[in-house]
Write a protein that holds these residues in place. Structure first.
Motif, short mmCIF file in Angstrom:
data_model
loop_
_atom_site.label_atom_id
_atom_site.label_comp_id
_atom_site.label_asym_id
_atom_site.label_seq_id
_atom_site.Cartn_x
_atom_site.Cartn_y
_atom_site.Cartn_z
N VAL A 33 41.80 39.28 39.97
CA VAL A 33 42.35 40.53 40.49
C VAL A 33 41.31 41.24 41.36
O VAL A 33 41.57 41.57 42.51
CB VAL A 33 42.83 41.46 39.35
N GLU A 34 40.13 41.46 40.78
CA GLU A 34 39.15 42.31 41.45
C GLU A 34 38.32 41.56 42.50
O GLU A 34 38.16 42.05 43.61
CB GLU A 34 38.24 42.95 40.40
N LEU A 35 37.80 40.39 42.17
CA LEU A 35 36.91 39.69 43.09
C LEU A 35 37.67 39.01 44.23
O LEU A 35 37.35 39.20 45.40
CB LEU A 35 36.06 38.67 42.33
N HIS A 36 38.67 38.20 43.87
CA HIS A 36 39.37 37.42 44.90
C HIS A 36 40.68 38.04 45.37
O HIS A 36 41.18 37.67 46.44
CB HIS A 36 39.65 36.00 44.37
N GLY A 37 41.26 38.92 44.57
CA GLY A 37 42.53 39.54 44.95
C GLY A 37 43.69 38.55 45.00
O GLY A 37 44.66 38.75 45.74
N TRP A 38 43.61 37.51 44.20
CA TRP A 38 44.68 36.52 44.18
C TRP A 38 45.95 37.08 43.55
O TRP A 38 47.05 36.66 43.88
CB TRP A 38 44.25 35.26 43.42
N LEU A 39 45.79 38.02 42.62
CA LEU A 39 46.93 38.66 41.96
C LEU A 39 46.71 40.16 41.91
O LEU A 39 45.57 40.63 41.89
CB LEU A 39 47.07 38.17 40.50
N SER A 40 47.81 40.90 41.87
CA SER A 40 47.72 42.34 41.63
C SER A 40 47.58 42.56 40.13
O SER A 40 47.77 41.63 39.33
CB SER A 40 48.99 43.04 42.14
N MET A 41 47.28 43.77 39.72
CA MET A 41 47.15 44.07 38.30
C MET A 41 48.48 43.85 37.58
O MET A 41 48.51 43.39 36.44
CB MET A 41 46.63 45.49 38.10
N THR A 42 49.58 44.17 38.24
CA THR A 42 50.90 43.95 37.64
C THR A 42 51.16 42.46 37.46
O THR A 42 51.64 42.02 36.41
CB THR A 42 51.99 44.58 38.52
N PHE A 44 48.88 40.21 37.14
CA PHE A 44 47.97 39.79 36.09
C PHE A 44 48.57 40.06 34.71
O PHE A 44 48.53 39.21 33.83
CB PHE A 44 46.62 40.50 36.24
N ALA A 45 49.13 41.25 34.52
CA ALA A 45 49.76 41.58 33.24
C ALA A 45 50.93 40.64 32.96
O ALA A 45 51.13 40.21 31.82
CB ALA A 45 50.23 43.03 33.23
N ASP A 46 51.70 40.30 34.00
CA ASP A 46 52.80 39.35 33.82
C ASP A 46 52.28 37.98 33.42
O ASP A 46 52.84 37.32 32.54
CB ASP A 46 53.63 39.24 35.11
N ILE A 47 51.20 37.54 34.05
CA ILE A 47 50.61 36.24 33.72
C ILE A 47 50.12 36.24 32.28
O ILE A 47 50.28 35.27 31.55
CB ILE A 47 49.45 35.91 34.70
N VAL A 48 49.50 37.34 31.86
CA VAL A 48 49.01 37.44 30.48
C VAL A 48 50.19 37.34 29.52
O VAL A 48 50.12 36.61 28.52
CB VAL A 48 48.21 38.74 30.25
N ALA A 49 51.26 38.05 29.81
CA ALA A 49 52.44 37.99 28.94
C ALA A 49 53.01 36.58 28.87
O ALA A 49 53.32 36.06 27.78
CB ALA A 49 53.50 38.97 29.43
N ILE A 50 53.13 35.92 30.02
CA ILE A 50 53.65 34.55 30.05
C ILE A 50 52.70 33.60 29.34
O ILE A 50 53.12 32.74 28.56
CB ILE A 50 53.90 34.10 31.51
N ALA A 51 51.40 33.76 29.60
CA ALA A 51 50.41 32.88 28.97
C ALA A 51 50.38 33.06 27.46
O ALA A 51 50.10 32.11 26.72
CB ALA A 51 49.03 33.13 29.57
N GLU A 52 50.67 34.27 26.98
CA GLU A 52 50.68 34.52 25.54
C GLU A 52 51.87 33.84 24.84
O GLU A 52 51.76 33.45 23.69
CB GLU A 52 50.72 36.02 25.25
N ILE A 53 53.00 33.73 25.54
CA ILE A 53 54.18 33.16 24.88
C ILE A 53 54.33 31.66 25.12
O ILE A 53 55.21 31.05 24.54
CB ILE A 53 55.48 33.90 25.27
N THR A 54 53.49 31.11 25.97
CA THR A 54 53.55 29.66 26.18
C THR A 54 52.47 28.98 25.34
O THR A 54 51.45 29.57 25.03
CB THR A 54 53.33 29.30 27.67
#
Length: 184
Positions: A33-42, A44-54
């Protein structure tokens, strides 16, 4: 260059993710998010949620998701390899030394010193995501009362009845879908 950046970013995440998946969240956020800007914070939160349930560790799941978004299947492979390579090297090395030194006071001191740091990393990541849940438009904006209620309800259910977390996530997802679709 993108493949090298993906590999190096997730290599660093894999190298410094002491304490497990949730402890790596601040490192993942800093890189993607911060260094490369590949994802927005939103995102990132979506990825965390998906990564938690997979199934699988959150760092590896995040590497796979981000790699796929940035460079397709080859990006997913490169990012995932970057994430797991340090762990493989470190675990093999530590297993050797732990077997030889497990009862040594120095080893016990190191392990005792790492525990509080891991708790602080997990707490930091959790608070960052909580702020995003409560204030989706950014800190200082209006509170998302649905997200707040789902957080409190999930927290209470987990503390009192201690169900399988998967059921709590599924229930929260269904309640959230219903609430966000039905309520303005």
């Amino acid at each position: 260059m993108t493949f090298l950046e993906l590999f190096w970013s997730f290599f660093q995440i894999g190298l410094f993710s002491i304490g497990g998946g949730n402890a790596s969240l601040p490192l993942i956020q800093a890189q993607i998010v911060e260094l490369h800007g590949w994802l927005s914070m939103t995102e990132f939160a979506d990825i965390v949620a998906i990564a938690e349930i997979t199934p699988g560790p959150i760092g590896i799941n995040s590497a796979t998701f981000v790699g796929t978004k940035i460079a397709g299947l080859p990006g997913a492979i490169v990012a995932t390899l970057g994430c797991i390579l340090p762990s493989c090297i470190i675990v093999l090395t530590l297993a050797y030394f732990y077997k030889k030194l497990k009862d040594h006071p120095l080893m016990q001191g190191v392990l005792g010193g790492l525990r509080p740091a891991v708790v602080s990393l997990i707490t930091s990541a959790g608070l960052g995501i909580l702020v995003l849940v409560l204030f989706p438009a950014g800190a200082g904006t209006s509170i998302d009362y649905i997200g707040c209620c789902l957080f409190v309800l999930s927290f209470i259910v987990m503390r009192i009845w201690k169900p399988n977390p998967i059921y709590v996530m599924l229930g929260s997802g269904l309640l959230g879908m219903g609430c966000y679709l039905l309520l303005p």
